[in-house]
Design a protein around this motif. Structure first.
Motif, PDB file in Angstrom:
ATOM      1  N   SER A 169    -106.853  -4.560  48.132  1.00 25.07           N
ATOM      2  CA  SER A 169    -108.258  -4.850  47.835  1.00 25.07           C
ATOM      3  C   SER A 169    -108.520  -4.878  46.334  1.00 25.07           C
ATOM      4  O   SER A 169    -109.324  -4.117  45.796  1.00 25.07           O
ATOM      5  N   THR A 170    -107.831  -5.767  45.665  1.00 27.52           N
ATOM      6  CA  THR A 170    -108.022  -5.971  44.225  1.00 27.52           C
ATOM      7  C   THR A 170    -108.324  -7.436  43.934  1.00 27.52           C
ATOM      8  O   THR A 170    -108.180  -7.899  42.802  1.00 27.52           O
ATOM      9  N   GLY A 171    -108.736  -8.155  44.964  1.00 27.02           N
ATOM     10  CA  GLY A 171    -108.936  -9.595  44.812  1.00 27.02           C
ATOM     11  C   GLY A 171    -110.061  -9.965  43.877  1.00 27.02           C
ATOM     12  O   GLY A 171    -109.949 -10.926  43.096  1.00 27.02           O
ATOM     13  N   HIS A 193    -121.849 -12.206  41.175  1.00 26.85           N
ATOM     14  CA  HIS A 193    -121.855 -10.748  41.369  1.00 26.85           C
ATOM     15  C   HIS A 193    -120.453 -10.162  41.250  1.00 26.85           C
ATOM     16  O   HIS A 193    -120.125  -9.179  41.903  1.00 26.85           O
ATOM     17  N   LEU A 194    -119.616 -10.753  40.417  1.00 21.49           N
ATOM     18  CA  LEU A 194    -118.215 -10.333  40.362  1.00 21.49           C
ATOM     19  C   LEU A 194    -118.065  -8.871  39.961  1.00 21.49           C
ATOM     20  O   LEU A 194    -117.262  -8.138  40.558  1.00 21.49           O
ATOM     21  N   ASP A 195    -118.803  -8.431  38.970  1.00 21.15           N
ATOM     22  CA  ASP A 195    -118.648  -7.043  38.531  1.00 21.15           C
ATOM     23  C   ASP A 195    -119.021  -6.070  39.647  1.00 21.15           C
ATOM     24  O   ASP A 195    -118.330  -5.052  39.854  1.00 21.15           O
ATOM     25  N   ALA A 196    -120.100  -6.372  40.375  1.00 21.35           N
ATOM     26  CA  ALA A 196    -120.514  -5.498  41.476  1.00 21.35           C
ATOM     27  C   ALA A 196    -119.496  -5.527  42.608  1.00 21.35           C
ATOM     28  O   ALA A 196    -119.250  -4.492  43.252  1.00 21.35           O
ATOM     29  N   LEU A 197    -118.874  -6.667  42.843  1.00 18.44           N
ATOM     30  CA  LEU A 197    -117.859  -6.763  43.886  1.00 18.44           C
ATOM     31  C   LEU A 197    -116.598  -5.996  43.498  1.00 18.44           C
ATOM     32  O   LEU A 197    -115.956  -5.363  44.344  1.00 18.44           O
ATOM     33  N   ALA A 305    -116.056  -6.069  51.189  1.00 13.86           N
ATOM     34  CA  ALA A 305    -115.754  -6.639  49.873  1.00 13.86           C
ATOM     35  C   ALA A 305    -114.251  -6.702  49.652  1.00 13.86           C
ATOM     36  O   ALA A 305    -113.727  -7.680  49.109  1.00 13.86           O
ATOM     37  N   GLY A 306    -113.539  -5.653  50.072  1.00  9.44           N
ATOM     38  CA  GLY A 306    -112.093  -5.627  49.892  1.00  9.44           C
ATOM     39  C   GLY A 306    -111.396  -6.760  50.606  1.00  9.44           C
ATOM     40  O   GLY A 306    -110.532  -7.442  50.030  1.00  9.44           O
ATOM     41  N   GLY A 334    -112.556 -15.460  53.976  1.00 12.13           N
ATOM     42  CA  GLY A 334    -113.184 -14.935  52.778  1.00 12.13           C
ATOM     43  C   GLY A 334    -114.620 -15.384  52.643  1.00 12.13           C
ATOM     44  O   GLY A 334    -115.517 -14.588  52.314  1.00 12.13           O
ATOM     45  N   VAL A 335    -114.872 -16.646  52.916  1.00 16.37           N
ATOM     46  CA  VAL A 335    -116.244 -17.167  52.873  1.00 16.37           C
ATOM     47  C   VAL A 335    -117.116 -16.458  53.901  1.00 16.37           C
ATOM     48  O   VAL A 335    -118.264 -16.090  53.626  1.00 16.37           O
TER      49      VAL A 335
END
Length: 349
Positions: A169-171, A193-197, A305-306, A334-335
């Motif tokens: 879960s580091t995607g 929202h990349l930082d929050a993800l 999210a992971g 993923g979508v």
């Protein structure tokens, strides 16, 4: 969560099965066929073959001269330690599942210098229909509760789910550090929202804590339905962890496939309104399920999210040999997982 986990069997054009092909019983060396027949105690008289997870694997339903029937897997040892390791793990898990687990019984396992072989009791059933039939889906959701309720995962010495899932879960971090120009088009909400993800996926290790059996690979083609029961097959990725993990990892695939007269399939090309309906269905289904009802929202967000980041990041890589459609399958899931995240948000309140 392996590449095999992310295979989807669906109706959507852009989400075909990633299973690569079929070898048949007759393709096995005569010495291997003879060894299997000797162990089974009768000659094979009929075969139904199924798509396998590697190009050199046989997965067949065999009918024997004495009327016995077995589902047999066989793979070349030369395919490497990962493949044989999967067989070894499946044998170990099968021998440690408690009574009442909805899984087929292991009949025997064999290994010679060139081939590994497993045989399970044959199930008089079929894969679920996709798009999903609501009644069949309800039966599967009930079976997930059974899996999670049975004791013995720690006594079986299954590995905890958290460390492996956290490692995968580091995607989102990968997508932030190495930007994908397609991300804005594919999942615009996530791109903003990349930082929050990235923060959310860091919570996977803690979110997975628990002592329940976790199948680890529940999807339409690891489920066999009979008129009176549901069976989960392919237990090679089993672990112990939070009782709701299988539910959370299963639902994005259902969103892709759709549920007849309930929610339409959500392929990658779906518009925003359709994605929103699919995401809302996943969120509501999880919250209403006995396994999901009392889960802390932060834990749900972390796991969803992971897996979303894992799928979307993995979809950028070249496909493994013989699995050319795998990346499309991962992208679709993923979508779908992002659609679920959009509905539940990235913070409490």
């Amino acid at each position: 969560m392996s590449d095999e986990l992310s295979t989807v069997v669906g109706e959507a054009d852009d989400v075909p099965s990633a299973r690569p092909g079929r070898l048949r019983w007759s393709d096995l060396p005569s010495t291997v066929r003879a060894e299997i027949e000797a162990t089974a105690g009768a000659r094979v008289v009929a075969e139904t073959s199924f798509p396998a997870s590697s190009a050199s694997e046989v997965t067949s339903l065999l009918e024997l001269e004495d009327g016995a029937r077995y589902f047999v897997k066989a793979t070349r040892v030369s395919d490497g330690p990962a493949v044989i390791g999967r067989y070894r793990a499946e044998v170990y898990v099968a021998r440690h599942l408690p009574r009442g687990m909805p899984a087929p019984r292991l009949a025997w396992a064999l290994r010679d210098e060139d081939w590994g072989m497993l045989a399970f009791e044959a199930l008089d059933g079929r894969l679920p229909a996709t798009p999903w039939d609501p009644d069949e889906l309800d039966r599967v959701l009930a079976a997930l509760r059974t899996v999670a309720s049975l004791p013995g995962a720690r006594e079986a010495r299954l590995t905890p789910a958290g460390p492996e899932l956290a490692d995968l879960s580091t995607g989102w971090r990968a997508l932030r550090d190495d930007p994908d120009p397609e991300l804005e088009r594919l999942v615009p909400w996530a791109a903003h929202h990349l930082d929050a993800l990235v923060d959310a996926e860091r919570g996977v290790l803690v979110a997975c804590e628990g002592e329940a059996f976790v199948h680890g690979d529940v999807r339409a083609d690891t489920i066999v339905l009979t008129p009176s029961s549901v069976h989960l097959v392919d237990w090679a990725h089993a672990s112990r962890g939070a009782p709701w993990l299988d539910l959370a990892t299963f639902l994005p695939g259902v969103v892709v496939q759709g549920v007849t007269d309930v929610v339409e399939p959500v392929p990658v090309a779906a518009d925003a309104a359709r994605r929103a309906r699919g995401g809302a269905w996943a969120a509501a289904t999880f919250d209403a399920h006995p396994l999901g009802r009392d889960v802390h929202p932060a834990d749900v967000r972390a796991v969803v999210a992971g897996i979303a980041g894992y799928y979307l990041s993995s979809a950028r890589r070249p496909a493994p040999a013989g699995q050319s459609r795998l990346r499309a399958s991962q992208r679709a899931q993923g979508v779908a997982a992002v659609a679920w995240l959009e509905q539940i948000g990235l913070c409490d309140g």
